[in-house]
Write a protein that holds these residues in place. Structure first.
Motif, PDB file in Angstrom:
ATOM      1  N   GLY A  16      -3.096 -10.645   0.341  1.00 58.24           N
ATOM      2  CA  GLY A  16      -2.593  -9.779  -0.626  1.00 58.24           C
ATOM      3  C   GLY A  16      -1.663 -10.337  -1.464  1.00 58.24           C
ATOM      4  O   GLY A  16      -0.935 -11.485  -1.082  1.00 58.24           O
ATOM      5  N   ASN A  32       1.304  -5.927 -10.617  1.00 60.12           N
ATOM      6  CA  ASN A  32       0.161  -5.937 -10.014  1.00 60.12           C
ATOM      7  C   ASN A  32       0.127  -5.940  -8.441  1.00 60.12           C
ATOM      8  O   ASN A  32       1.206  -6.809  -8.007  1.00 60.12           O
ATOM      9  CB  ASN A  32      -0.661  -7.284 -10.352  1.00 60.12           C
ATOM     10  CG  ASN A  32      -1.986  -7.495  -9.797  1.00 60.12           C
ATOM     11  OD1 ASN A  32      -2.238  -7.590  -8.486  1.00 60.12           O
ATOM     12  ND2 ASN A  32      -3.098  -7.602 -10.529  1.00 60.12           N
ATOM     13  N   CYS A  33      -0.578  -5.331  -7.768  1.00 59.33           N
ATOM     14  CA  CYS A  33      -0.618  -5.227  -6.255  1.00 59.33           C
ATOM     15  C   CYS A  33      -1.902  -5.246  -5.698  1.00 59.33           C
ATOM     16  O   CYS A  33      -2.771  -4.307  -6.300  1.00 59.33           O
ATOM     17  CB  CYS A  33       0.193  -4.045  -5.674  1.00 59.33           C
ATOM     18  SG  CYS A  33       0.155  -4.086  -3.812  1.00 59.33           S
ATOM     19  N   SER A  34      -2.269  -6.430  -5.013  1.00 54.06           N
ATOM     20  CA  SER A  34      -3.751  -6.148  -4.612  1.00 54.06           C
ATOM     21  C   SER A  34      -3.964  -6.640  -3.185  1.00 54.06           C
ATOM     22  O   SER A  34      -3.124  -7.791  -2.961  1.00 54.06           O
ATOM     23  CB  SER A  34      -4.450  -7.140  -5.664  1.00 54.06           C
ATOM     24  OG  SER A  34      -5.917  -7.138  -5.378  1.00 54.06           O
ATOM     25  N   ARG A  40      -7.218  -4.149   3.990  1.00 53.03           N
ATOM     26  CA  ARG A  40      -6.707  -2.663   3.403  1.00 53.03           C
ATOM     27  C   ARG A  40      -6.541  -1.944   4.607  1.00 53.03           C
ATOM     28  O   ARG A  40      -7.465  -2.102   5.633  1.00 53.03           O
ATOM     29  CB  ARG A  40      -7.701  -2.199   2.340  1.00 53.03           C
ATOM     30  CG  ARG A  40      -7.853  -2.981   1.255  1.00 53.03           C
ATOM     31  CD  ARG A  40      -8.725  -2.494   0.157  1.00 53.03           C
ATOM     32  NE  ARG A  40      -8.199  -3.397  -1.023  1.00 53.03           N
ATOM     33  CZ  ARG A  40      -9.486  -3.569  -2.001  1.00 53.03           C
ATOM     34  NH1 ARG A  40     -10.623  -3.218  -1.877  1.00 53.03           N
ATOM     35  NH2 ARG A  40      -9.257  -4.547  -2.701  1.00 53.03           N
ATOM     36  N   GLY A  45      -0.594  -3.511   1.888  1.00 51.91           N
ATOM     37  CA  GLY A  45      -0.090  -3.065   0.875  1.00 51.91           C
ATOM     38  C   GLY A  45       1.248  -2.675   0.901  1.00 51.91           C
ATOM     39  O   GLY A  45       2.342  -2.910   0.035  1.00 51.91           O
ATOM     40  N   THR A  68      -0.669   2.866 -12.445  1.00 48.20           N
ATOM     41  CA  THR A  68      -1.716   2.893 -11.866  1.00 48.20           C
ATOM     42  C   THR A  68      -2.747   3.949 -12.413  1.00 48.20           C
ATOM     43  O   THR A  68      -2.297   4.618 -13.310  1.00 48.20           O
ATOM     44  CB  THR A  68      -1.565   3.262 -10.201  1.00 48.20           C
ATOM     45  OG1 THR A  68      -2.703   3.054  -9.479  1.00 48.20           O
ATOM     46  CG2 THR A  68      -1.219   4.764  -9.852  1.00 48.20           C
ATOM     47  N   SER A  72      -7.361   6.373  -8.805  1.00 43.69           N
ATOM     48  CA  SER A  72      -6.555   5.575  -7.597  1.00 43.69           C
ATOM     49  C   SER A  72      -5.784   6.422  -6.596  1.00 43.69           C
ATOM     50  O   SER A  72      -4.818   6.037  -6.594  1.00 43.69           O
ATOM     51  CB  SER A  72      -5.900   4.575  -8.229  1.00 43.69           C
ATOM     52  OG  SER A  72      -6.593   3.624  -9.030  1.00 43.69           O
ATOM     53  N   ASP A 104     -12.881   2.009 -10.782  1.00 41.40           N
ATOM     54  CA  ASP A 104     -12.094   1.919  -9.507  1.00 41.40           C
ATOM     55  C   ASP A 104     -12.769   2.876  -8.610  1.00 41.40           C
ATOM     56  O   ASP A 104     -12.739   3.974  -8.552  1.00 41.40           O
ATOM     57  CB  ASP A 104     -10.770   2.279  -9.647  1.00 41.40           C
ATOM     58  CG  ASP A 104      -9.769   2.318  -8.459  1.00 41.40           C
ATOM     59  OD1 ASP A 104     -10.456   1.614  -7.442  1.00 41.40           O
ATOM     60  OD2 ASP A 104      -8.631   2.626  -8.496  1.00 41.40           O
TER      61      ASP A 104
END
Length: 133
Positions: A16, A32-34, A40, A45, A68, A72, A104
């Motif tokens: 991530g 950004n956070c991915s 997941r 996260g 966000t 989501s 999304d």
């Protein structure tokens, strides 16, 4: 170009990423956070967000913000678990600012939900809700 990128790795592979940027004297934003699909639902996260909040706090930041999608619920729950609260909504953000529809998980993103955490209200590494009175 103006943010700081942090990468979570597992056995050398990127699990991530998170990007933070200072947006005001005492305020930083998670831009950004991915998390890679295979990581997941494994707290990657959460670890990334908490790490970013610790970095922001160490740099003297008092507030952390994030935007966000209204489509989501997972990320919103993640940010809430890390001490963020909804601070506003930017109506039609995704439809007004992107030439093509943004999706999304099969849902079109329309509004941006803005969230904010006051880092002075939480101890390092502990969500606000878990603090002792």
């Amino acid at each position: 170009a103006h943010g700081e990128l942090y990468v979570a790795r597992n056995c050398g592979a990127a699990a991530g990423v998170i990007v933070i940027r200072q947006t005001g004297e005492n305020t930083w934003e998670i831009m950004n956070c991915s998390v890679a699909p295979e990581y997941r639902r494994q707290r990657c996260g959460t670890a990334l967000v908490r790490h970013a909040l610790d970095i922001i706090r160490s740099k003297g930041g008092r507030y952390a913000e994030v935007g966000t999608s209204d489509a989501s619920p997972g990320p919103m729950a993640l940010y809430e678990s890390c001490g963020f609260q909804v601070s506003g909504v930017i109506n039609n953000h995704f439809t007004d600012n992107y030439p093509e529809p943004v999706w999304d998980n099969g849902v079109q993103c329309i509004d941006m939900i803005r969230m904010r955490a006051d880092l002075s209200l939480r101890e390092e590494g502990v969500p606000h809700a878990a603090q002792k009175a």
